[in-house]
Design an enzyme around this catalytic site. Structure first.
Site, mmCIF file in Angstrom:
data_model
loop_
_atom_site.group_PDB
_atom_site.id
_atom_site.type_symbol
_atom_site.label_atom_id
_atom_site.label_comp_id
_atom_site.label_asym_id
_atom_site.label_seq_id
_atom_site.Cartn_x
_atom_site.Cartn_y
_atom_site.Cartn_z
ATOM 1 N N SER A 86 -23.438 -30.416 -9.097
ATOM 2 C CA SER A 86 -24.311 -29.308 -9.508
ATOM 3 C C SER A 86 -23.569 -28.083 -10.026
ATOM 4 O O SER A 86 -24.201 -27.061 -10.310
ATOM 5 C CB SER A 86 -25.220 -28.911 -8.347
ATOM 6 O OG SER A 86 -24.485 -28.800 -7.166
ATOM 7 N N THR A 186 -26.096 -24.557 -6.398
ATOM 8 C CA THR A 186 -25.378 -23.495 -7.107
ATOM 9 C C THR A 186 -24.298 -22.983 -6.193
ATOM 10 O O THR A 186 -24.512 -22.921 -4.981
ATOM 11 C CB THR A 186 -26.331 -22.303 -7.378
ATOM 12 O OG1 THR A 186 -27.311 -22.706 -8.308
ATOM 13 C CG2 THR A 186 -25.606 -21.090 -7.923
ATOM 14 N N THR A 204 -23.507 -22.787 -11.997
ATOM 15 C CA THR A 204 -24.311 -23.992 -11.728
ATOM 16 C C THR A 204 -24.564 -24.792 -13.003
ATOM 17 O O THR A 204 -24.521 -24.235 -14.106
ATOM 18 C CB THR A 204 -25.679 -23.616 -11.114
ATOM 19 O OG1 THR A 204 -26.372 -24.796 -10.725
ATOM 20 C CG2 THR A 204 -26.549 -22.840 -12.082
ATOM 21 N N ARG A 214 -33.299 -25.137 -20.936
ATOM 22 C CA ARG A 214 -33.809 -24.487 -19.712
ATOM 23 C C ARG A 214 -32.698 -23.642 -19.074
ATOM 24 O O ARG A 214 -31.559 -24.079 -18.945
ATOM 25 C CB ARG A 214 -34.289 -25.553 -18.735
ATOM 26 C CG ARG A 214 -34.802 -25.008 -17.383
ATOM 27 C CD ARG A 214 -33.747 -24.967 -16.317
ATOM 28 N NE ARG A 214 -34.283 -24.608 -15.005
ATOM 29 C CZ ARG A 214 -33.535 -24.387 -13.933
ATOM 30 N NH1 ARG A 214 -32.222 -24.481 -14.003
ATOM 31 N NH2 ARG A 214 -34.084 -24.080 -12.777
ATOM 32 N N VAL A 215 -33.056 -22.426 -18.709
ATOM 33 C CA VAL A 215 -32.111 -21.549 -18.019
ATOM 34 C C VAL A 215 -32.711 -21.218 -16.656
ATOM 35 O O VAL A 215 -33.898 -20.908 -16.561
ATOM 36 C CB VAL A 215 -31.878 -20.254 -18.840
ATOM 37 C CG1 VAL A 215 -31.103 -19.231 -18.041
ATOM 38 C CG2 VAL A 215 -31.138 -20.580 -20.139
ATOM 39 N N GLY A 216 -31.893 -21.303 -15.616
ATOM 40 C CA GLY A 216 -32.386 -21.017 -14.265
ATOM 41 C C GLY A 216 -32.157 -19.569 -13.870
ATOM 42 O O GLY A 216 -31.937 -18.693 -14.716
ATOM 43 N N ASP A 217 -32.176 -19.321 -12.584
ATOM 44 C CA ASP A 217 -32.003 -17.955 -12.066
ATOM 45 C C ASP A 217 -30.537 -17.526 -12.032
ATOM 46 O O ASP A 217 -30.234 -16.329 -12.044
ATOM 47 C CB ASP A 217 -32.568 -17.866 -10.644
ATOM 48 C CG ASP A 217 -31.875 -18.852 -9.701
ATOM 49 O OD1 ASP A 217 -31.636 -20.013 -10.121
ATOM 50 O OD2 ASP A 217 -31.557 -18.474 -8.562
ATOM 51 N N THR A 237 -29.813 -19.658 -4.178
ATOM 52 C CA THR A 237 -29.728 -21.061 -4.581
ATOM 53 C C THR A 237 -31.072 -21.707 -4.269
ATOM 54 O O THR A 237 -31.783 -21.273 -3.365
ATOM 55 C CB THR A 237 -28.565 -21.801 -3.888
ATOM 56 O OG1 THR A 237 -28.525 -23.155 -4.350
ATOM 57 C CG2 THR A 237 -28.699 -21.807 -2.374
ATOM 58 N N GLY A 238 -31.419 -22.726 -5.052
ATOM 59 C CA GLY A 238 -32.719 -23.372 -4.883
ATOM 60 C C GLY A 238 -33.375 -23.523 -6.245
ATOM 61 O O GLY A 238 -32.693 -23.499 -7.268
ATOM 62 N N GLY A 240 -34.675 -22.358 -9.316
ATOM 63 C CA GLY A 240 -34.536 -21.075 -10.006
ATOM 64 C C GLY A 240 -35.855 -20.482 -10.454
ATOM 65 O O GLY A 240 -36.040 -19.261 -10.433
HETATM 66 C C1 SD4 Z 1 -31.200 -23.345 -10.826
HETATM 67 N N1 SD4 Z 1 -30.875 -22.128 -8.782
HETATM 68 O O1 SD4 Z 1 -30.690 -23.599 -11.910
HETATM 69 C C2 SD4 Z 1 -30.298 -23.121 -9.646
HETATM 70 C C3 SD4 Z 1 -30.019 -24.421 -8.994
HETATM 71 C C4 SD4 Z 1 -29.774 -24.363 -7.537
HETATM 72 O O2 SD4 Z 1 -30.070 -25.309 -5.449
HETATM 73 O O3 SD4 Z 1 -29.239 -23.459 -6.992
HETATM 74 N N2 SD4 Z 1 -30.221 -25.317 -6.783
HETATM 75 O O4 SD4 Z 1 -32.415 -23.311 -10.650
#
Ligand code: SD4
Length: 336
Positions: A86, A186, A204, A214-217, A237-238, A240
């Site tokens: 990841s 992440t 990440t 796609r862009v996450g947090d 983390t999680g 996004g």
């Molecule tokens: C995302 N937050 O791209 C990141 C991925 C992540 O546990 O942290 N997952 O959404």
């Protein structure tokens, strides 16, 4: 309010740990004393794999490196680990089989930030983010522009996906109905440096098999990371999508600003998000935090979120607090 002798001594030690720069009226004797009372570093990162990054960050700080060097080179350790699915070149690709990486960095002093999103083929996105912060007048570069900038800066390229990840992707394509949403993590690494300042970074490959682009947090300032040098730092983390809609890391720092401890601030943020977004375990969000005093903590939407903490005295994996099943709401709820 009456100040007790004990409180006075505690306040004085915080005062001395803040450092001479913040107190221009200090006498030279006091300045000298403050140099002797350097802040003890505290490094906090997401997940057990963050521990190796923390250890490297501590090593760099102990050798006299800067807080930013510690964040960048600490995160390099995880970005270099091809077994990590990841983060970095070992990360899972998007739905088209292309690895697109997200990263950001923040410096407490100067409230500076740099970020790259959906960058391809660059071994250390965290270094690209740092160059954006230090060498451009911008905060965020994305996609082809981010890659072009990183190449011009001479950053190392890397083959990705790895052979193993490509095989997994081909298999996923063959059974598209299988949900891959659980396959992501992440590294968010935040620290209080010996200079008394706060720094942080994130890196990440994001949500496995995500839609291209796609862009996450994680590269979003205030979403996956936030540093306020007067208050504290937080990282996420999680999923996004469930963090960035709520400026999650910014909320954690805001709670600390209003007097919450790092653990309380993380818990309150998860609760506040769950109230608006009751979807049980599908919420999948976790936060880490450290404050200006060196206190740290973490909390998530599920039991057992583990994170790594490193100081000169110990380096260990700890378990964050979790909100209750009732506070989390029923499974279902809003997308995603
Ligand atoms: C995302 N937050 O791209 C990141 C991925 C992540 O546990 O942290 N997952 O959404």
């Amino acid at each position: 309010m009456v100040t007790t002798r004990r409180q006075f001594l505690q306040d004085s030690s915080v005062f001395l740990s803040v450092g001479a720069a913040a107190w221009p009226w200090m006498t030279s004797e006091a300045k000298e004393k403050s140099m002797l009372n350097k802040t003890s570093p505290v490094i906090v990162s997401t997940w057990p794999f963050g521990k190796a990054s923390n250890d490297e960050a501590l090593r760099i700080l102990q050798q006299g490196g800067s807080g930013l060097d510690a964040v960048e080179k600490g995160i390099w350790v995880t970005e270099n680990d091809l077994s990590n699915s990841s983060v970095g070149a070992g990360g899972m690709p998007n739905a088209m089989g292309v690895v697109q990486l997200d990263s950001c960095i923040m410096s407490g002093p100067g409230h500076k930030a740099g970020s790259v999103a959906a960058i391809e083929g660059i071994r250390h996105p965290i270094s690209a983010a740092r160059r954006v912060m230090e060498k451009t007048r911008h905060v965020m570069l994305v996609g082809a522009g981010a890659r072009e900038f990183a190449l011009k800066e001479g950053l190392e390229v890397a083959e990705m996906p790895t052979e193993g990840r490509r095989r997994e992707w081909l298999q996923w394509k063959a059974e598209q109905e299988k949900s891959a949403a659980k396959n992501h993590d992440t590294i968010a690494l935040i620290l209080l440096a010996p200079d008394g300042h706060l720094y942080g970074g994130c890196s990440t490959s994001g949500w496995a098999y995500k839609l291209p682009g796609r862009v996450g947090d994680s590269p979003i300032i205030g979403g996956g990371l936030y540093v306020d040098d007067e208050v504290g730092a937080a990282g996420a983390t999680g999923i996004g999508e469930n963090v960035m809609r709520y400026c999650g890391s910014f909320q954690v720092v805001s709670f600390m600003q209003r007097g919450a401890t790092p653990t309380e601030a993380c818990l309150e943020t998860v609760k506040a998000i769950a109230r608006k977004d009751p979807k049980g375990a599908d919420l999948s969000i976790n936060f880490i935090a450290v404050d200006k005093k060196g206190r740290y903590g973490a909390a998530g939407s599920a039991q057992g979120f583990s994170y790594s903490v490193t100081t000169p005295k110990f380096s260990q994996v700890e378990t964050g607090r979790a909100i209750s099943t009732k506070e989390l709401g029923p499974v279902g709820g809003n997308r995603p």
